[in-house]
Design an enzyme around this catalytic site. Structure first.
Site, short mmCIF file in Angstrom:
data_model
loop_
_atom_site.label_atom_id
_atom_site.label_comp_id
_atom_site.label_asym_id
_atom_site.label_seq_id
_atom_site.Cartn_x
_atom_site.Cartn_y
_atom_site.Cartn_z
CB CYS A 3 23.69 3.94 3.05
SG CYS A 3 24.25 2.65 1.89
CG ASP A 20 22.09 -1.56 3.48
OD1 ASP A 20 21.07 -2.18 3.86
OD2 ASP A 20 23.22 -2.08 3.45
NE ARG A 37 21.82 -4.54 5.37
CZ ARG A 37 23.08 -4.95 5.36
NH1 ARG A 37 23.41 -6.04 6.03
NH2 ARG A 37 24.00 -4.29 4.69
CG HIS A 81 24.87 1.32 6.96
ND1 HIS A 81 25.09 -0.02 6.75
CD2 HIS A 81 24.83 1.88 5.73
CE1 HIS A 81 25.15 -0.25 5.45
NE2 HIS A 81 25.00 0.88 4.80
CB CYS A 112 28.59 0.84 4.42
SG CYS A 112 27.91 1.58 2.92
#
Ligand code: CO
Length: 207
Positions: free
Chosen positions: A42, A44, A46, A98, A101
């Site tokens: 992803c 993302d 993080r 994750h 999400c």
């Protein structure tokens, strides 16, 4: 003049710390890359692929998009898989989702997010497909996290069903496709036990 000087400062410190530990690191890497792994994750912020796997530059070929989707007609993702399989000859393709999400959560909302709703439509499809199982999750977080897992599993099958992986298996190239999920809250990976090693395996397990 450098814009965002703090980031250039970080970069210089990072490069010298690597050179201190491994003096030939960059000169060796500049000649070639031969990673064993492709990670599809992803976007993302993080979930930085190399860091969570403890891998250095050169060890991991990476593709990231919102909600780690592998769409049958997405030339961007397919090109990454093709290059990784045919040219780099990676041995493992890891779909790494994750929990929590944002893409998965947004797909469940009945409000407009603009263009991205077309992309997230693929997650809505997974939601509909698994409606019966998902109805058993009364708690919102567990429901979202289960949908995050089911999304990873679906994308593992999507990787396996590409002509790229199917052709590689047909010519006996050694490729294993894995589905993992990362916990933002504890920094740990879980294996979703959808490890697929060849066509037989894929035909038996696909959903
Ligand atoms: Co995400």
């Amino acid at each position: 003049m450098e814009k965002l000087p703090e980031l250039f400062g970080n970069n210089r410190r990072w490069a010298s710390s690597i050179k201190e530990k491994y003096p030939d690191f960059f000169t060796t890497l500049a000649r070639q890359q031969s990673p064993d792994y492709l990670c599809i994750g992803c976007s993302d912020s993080r979930v930085p692929a190399n860091e969570i796997l403890g891998l250095l530059p050169g060890d991991l070929f990476v593709h990231r998009n919102v909600a780690n989707l592998v769409i049958h007609s997405d030339m961007n993702c397919l090109s990454v898989i093709q290059y990784a399989v045919d040219v780099l000859r990676v041995k493992h393709i890891i779909v790494c989702g994750h929990y929590g999400c944002g893409g998965v959560i947004a797909s469940l909302e009945e409000i407009s997010h603009g263009l991205i709703d077309n992309w997230l439509r693929h997650i809505k499809d997974i939601h509909s497909y698994h409606q019966k199982e998902l109805k058993e999750y009364n708690d919102r977080n567990s429901f979202i996290n289960r949908l995050c897992e089911l999304n990873v599993v679906r994308q593992v099958y999507n990787v396996c069903s590409t002509t790229i992986v199917q052709d590689a298996w047909a010519r006996k190239q050694d490729i294993t496709v894995h589905g993992w999920i990362y916990g933002i809250e504890d920094g740990l990976l879980r294996d979703l036990d959808v490890c697929i090693t060849g066509k037989e395996d894929y035909l038996q397990r696909r959903m």
